[in-house]
Design a protein around this motif. Structure first.
Motif, short mmCIF file in Angstrom:
data_model
loop_
_atom_site.label_atom_id
_atom_site.label_comp_id
_atom_site.label_asym_id
_atom_site.label_seq_id
_atom_site.Cartn_x
_atom_site.Cartn_y
_atom_site.Cartn_z
N HIS A 17 0.89 -1.16 0.00
CA HIS A 17 0.00 0.00 0.00
C HIS A 17 0.93 1.21 0.00
CE1 HIS A 17 -3.83 1.93 0.91
NE2 HIS A 17 -3.14 2.79 1.63
N GLY A 19 3.02 4.21 0.96
CA GLY A 19 3.47 4.74 2.25
C GLY A 19 3.94 3.69 3.24
N GLY A 21 6.60 2.07 3.04
CA GLY A 21 8.04 2.25 3.24
C GLY A 21 8.96 1.59 2.22
N THR A 23 10.25 2.81 -0.63
CA THR A 23 11.34 3.66 -1.08
C THR A 23 12.42 3.78 -0.01
OG1 THR A 23 9.69 4.85 -2.34
CG2 THR A 23 11.81 5.91 -2.10
N VAL A 42 12.83 10.18 1.81
CA VAL A 42 11.67 10.55 1.01
C VAL A 42 11.33 12.02 1.24
CG1 VAL A 42 9.23 10.04 0.65
CG2 VAL A 42 10.81 8.20 1.20
N ASN A 134 7.12 -3.81 8.32
CA ASN A 134 8.04 -2.68 8.42
C ASN A 134 7.59 -1.71 9.52
OD1 ASN A 134 10.22 -1.11 7.55
ND2 ASN A 134 8.97 0.02 6.07
N LEU A 260 13.55 2.57 7.93
CA LEU A 260 14.02 3.92 8.26
C LEU A 260 15.28 3.86 9.11
CD1 LEU A 260 13.19 6.93 7.94
CD2 LEU A 260 12.11 6.74 10.17
P1 GDP Z 1 6.54 4.00 -0.10
O1 GDP Z 1 5.38 4.83 -0.53
O2 GDP Z 1 6.14 2.58 0.17
O3 GDP Z 1 7.73 4.10 -0.99
O4 GDP Z 1 6.97 4.56 1.35
P2 GDP Z 1 8.10 5.60 1.72
O5 GDP Z 1 9.42 4.92 1.75
O6 GDP Z 1 7.93 6.80 0.88
O7 GDP Z 1 7.73 5.93 3.24
C1 GDP Z 1 6.55 6.60 3.62
C2 GDP Z 1 6.78 7.32 4.94
O8 GDP Z 1 7.02 6.40 5.98
C3 GDP Z 1 7.98 8.25 4.93
O9 GDP Z 1 7.64 9.39 5.65
C4 GDP Z 1 9.07 7.46 5.62
O10 GDP Z 1 10.01 8.27 6.28
C5 GDP Z 1 8.26 6.65 6.62
N1 GDP Z 1 8.91 5.37 6.91
C6 GDP Z 1 9.36 4.47 6.01
N2 GDP Z 1 9.89 3.41 6.63
C7 GDP Z 1 9.77 3.63 7.95
C8 GDP Z 1 10.16 2.88 9.12
O11 GDP Z 1 10.70 1.80 9.04
N3 GDP Z 1 9.87 3.45 10.31
C9 GDP Z 1 9.26 4.65 10.43
N4 GDP Z 1 9.03 5.11 11.65
N5 GDP Z 1 8.90 5.37 9.37
C10 GDP Z 1 9.15 4.88 8.14
#
Ligand code: GDP
Length: 694
Positions: A17, A19, A21, A23, A42, A134, A260
């Motif tokens: 879905h 967001g 994580g 990327t 991001v 995640n 992250l």
């Molecule tokens: P994508 O849409 O699946 O590519 O998700 P993104 O990598 O863009 O992440 C979406 C949001 O979630 C961003 O604000 C990231 O900083 C946050 N995020 C991603 N991975 C993690 C994680 O492992 N822990 C936390 N707390 N935030 C995360």
């Protein structure tokens, strides 16, 4: 990067879905693999996979990106796919290129619509899947709850292999149920410290390990016997059986961590390299020999004849077209001539490239099982099969969802119309879920996509890549006009001023004919009341008048005009005069024949889960829709309805919000129908106002 092929390659798609994580996790992987020296964020718009301005602005993956890295002597081709529904077309392409999927689930939000959709796509393609829970570090993370809902909603075979130690800000390690050891994170997550399982978790570990062994044992009698006899299970046997169980999709392993913080990511990478199938582990790919039409297969071996499929086209005004291919068999060298089996055409390869986000590395050859890009090519499109010319094979086409979110596209500066079609033409090549069509009735250029964001991104790309500024608006409806009564009227055009005059005169009968019959012209002139050569002029005049109906200026349809009498003047009559007479007669007759407005109606089929049926039907009713029927199919309901087109240009976005994205629909033009008087009144007033302003 050293050369890899077959066994040492892993083609893995990232799904989730939006967001969850993906990327961020891929950034950590690239950092761990030494591809980058710092991890992009991001929020800062500096990640490797989301580098296009449209992606940075929205913090959203739109395109798929291929991110290769080396890990444990393997080459992993990671394909980051967009999670947002508008960009599902890119997911369809990625599904052709991979041998396994990694499904990311957020430890706080759990199973979301995009999770279910990704799961469904991976199931349809019979692909092995590993799940990564995640964001264990995030406030509100709940591993066990998410695990349970995954097992309930997706599959009972979803089997945990990793358990988190601590959660939220206390997340500090992972227990691997295979090795029965605890791993604590150090040095930005790149390093791990191995320790014994902490006492307080021993019970949980024993319980989860038992469940894991039971699931794996299903595919291995040897393991099952050992397990039943209570013997210690050899790690090598466990590894072999687990690999096989994953390949056969008997087990969908669950790992966890934080992309992250880079916690658990190296363990995930190890797992990909060790346990996910290589191209050689997958069944041969089937297609058809286009010369003989006989089914054919390709095994993923370097010695086999070359075959590949294009799963994505990227078009760029400077670099030209880039085709991303998955090689199924054989070897392609950069100086070879490329044979396109789908189109039976040949061309030279400009360059052979290994892709990494926006960075590219030129390579000299690419072998079975690998992914690469071809630059500076022309006659190649998404889904095309490339092969050895002497041993051609065409693989099934990639099926894309039908776009049905419509908008009219107009240039902001006059004279840019040609540029629009050129730019759209190029962008359509990279996205098969966009269609373009001119509506000849409303004279508008219509683009269809999967949703509002999809089309907004398209407009931004037109500007950035091709320098055309456009506006997107709700399309005009191609209304039509017709009559309900019949009447007989004459049209007489007579001018006498000085020299030669003008004279044309006809009597016509105007009647309605059946819907969608269009126009009928009947010539019943007897005795030469109108000379033969002027009769086509009368018809021409009528056709011209029909272009703009008298009610609101929409084209007139479904009428029969019979010309049955008239008169002429030996000197003053002319083509022109009879044309005008015809047009006058038609306009006058229309007034008297009870003119009405017609609107286009579409047939709509909505697939919707039972829970949302009431809401969807209520909404269709409010759009003046007629429900024709409902049929259950595979646990969902299919609602068939007819709805006025004017009410459904943006249905895809509205339906998504009514059903939380759980429904889908197809729509086809059906027929024209009379508009209820009240609504027609509004349209007529509006048209008259617009006309007055011209
Ligand atoms: P994508 O849409 O699946 O590519 O998700 P993104 O990598 O863009 O992440 C979406 C949001 O979630 C961003 O604000 C990231 O900083 C946050 N995020 C991603 N991975 C993690 C994680 O492992 N822990 C936390 N707390 N935030 C995360």
């Amino acid at each position: 990067m050293k050369k890899h092929e077959g066994r040492s390659i892993r083609n893995i798609g990232f799904f989730s879905h939006a967001g969850a994580g993906k990327t961020t996790l891929s950034e950590s992987m690239l950092f761990n693999a030494g591809v980058t020296t710092r991890r992009g964020k991001v929020e800062e718009g500096n990640t490797v996979s989301d580098w296009e301005p449209e992606e940075i602005k929205r913090r959203l993956s739109i395109d798929l990106s291929v991110i290769p890295f080396e890990w444990k002597d393997r080459k992993v081709n990671l394909i980051d796919t967009p999670g947002y529904a508008d960009f599902i077309g890119n997911v369809m392409g990625a599904l052709r290129a991979i041998d396994g999927g990694a499904l990311l689930v957020c430890a706080v939000s759990g199973v979301e619509v995009g999770t279910e959709r990704s799961w469904k796509s991976l199931q349809e393609k019979n692909l092995p899947v590993v799940i990564f829970i995640n964001k264990i570090d995030r406030e509100g993370a709940n591993y066990e709850k998410v695990l349970k809902s995954l097992q309930e909603k997706l599959s009972e075979r979803i089997t945990p292999l990793f358990l988190p130690i601590g959660k939220e800000s206390d997340f500090r390690g992972i227990i691997n149920l295979l090795t029965q050891k605890a791993y604590y994170f150090e040095k930005e997550g790149k390093g791990v410290r191995e320790e014994a399982v902490p006492d307080e978790m021993k019970e949980a570990v024993a319980e989860f390990r038992e469940a894991m062994l039971e699931n794996i044992a299903e595919t291995s009698d040897e393991l099952l016997n050992m397990y039943l006899e209570g013997k210690t299970i050899e790690p090598t046997l466990l590894e072999k059986s687990l690999k096989e169980a994953i390949r056969q999709r008997k087990v969908f392993p669950v790992l966890c961590g934080s992309g992250l913080l880079n916690f658990g990511v190296t363990l995930f990478m190890d797992f990909m390299a060790d346990y996910l199938p290589s191209p050689e582990d997958m069944p041969p790919v089937s297609g058809i020999n286009p010369k003989t039409n006989v089914p054919a297969e390709r095994v993923p071996a370097r010695e086999a004849p070359f075959s590949a499929q294009v799963f994505k086209i990227i078009s760029d005004p400077y670099v030209g077209k880039l085709a991303i291919i998955r090689v199924y068999s054989g070897l392609l060298s950069a100086d070879a001539r490329l044979y396109n089996a789908t189109r039976d055409s040949e061309e030279k390869i400009g360059q052979l490239i290994s892709l990494r986000g926006k960075n590219q590395e030129i390579i000299s050859e690419v072998g079975a099982g690998d992914i690469a890009a071809l630059a500076k090519i022309s006659g190649i499109y998404t889904g095309d099969s490339l092969s050895d010319k002497n041993d051609p094979i065409v693989f099934p086409v990639i099926e894309f969802p039908e776009p049905n979110y419509l908008a009219a596209v107009k240039p902001l500066s006059r004279g840019d119309e040609d540029k629009i079609s050129q730019a759209l033409g190029r962008l359509l090549e990279e996205d098969f879920t966009i269609k373009m069509e001119r509506n000849t009735d409303t004279k508008e250029e219509i683009v269809a996509g999967l949703g509002d964001i999809h089309l907004d991104v398209l407009a931004e790309k037109m500007k950035r890549k091709f320098g055309v500024d456009v506006s997107l608006t709700v399309p005009r409806v191609s209304y039509k006009e017709t009559i309900k009564g019949s009447t007989k009227t004459e049209g007489k055009y007579k001018r006498q001023s000085g020299g030669r005059g003008q004279y044309g005169h006809c009597w016509i009968e105007l009647e309605p004919i059946a819907r969608s019959e269009g126009f009928e012209f009947v010539d019943k002139i007897v005795g030469g009341s109108i000379p033969r050569n002027y009769i086509p002029s009368v018809e021409k005049g009528i056709l011209e008048a029909m272009q703009e109906g008298i009610l609101a200026g929409y084209p007139v349809t479904d009428v029969r005009v019979t010309v049955f009498d008239g008169s002429f003047h030996p000197v003053d009559s002319s083509d022109m005069a009879f044309k005008i007479a015809g047009s006058m007669a038609f306009k006058k007759a229309s007034q008297d024949a009870n003119p009405v407005l017609l609107e286009p109606i579409v047939n709509c089929e909505v697939r919707v889960p039972e829970d949302f049926m009431g809401d969807v039907i209520g909404d269709l009713n409010s759009r003046r829709g007629k429900i024709l029927g409902m049929d259950p199919e595979d646990g969902v309901q299919i609602i068939r309805a007819q709805v006025p087109m004017a009410e459904v240009f943006r249905y895809s976005v509205d339906l998504r919000s009514i059903t939380q994205g759980r429904a889908s629909f197809i729509m086809r033009f059906s027929h024209y129908e009379e508009i209820p008087a009240q609504i027609a009144e509004g349209i007529i007033t509006k048209a008259q106002r617009e006309k007055a302003q011209e």
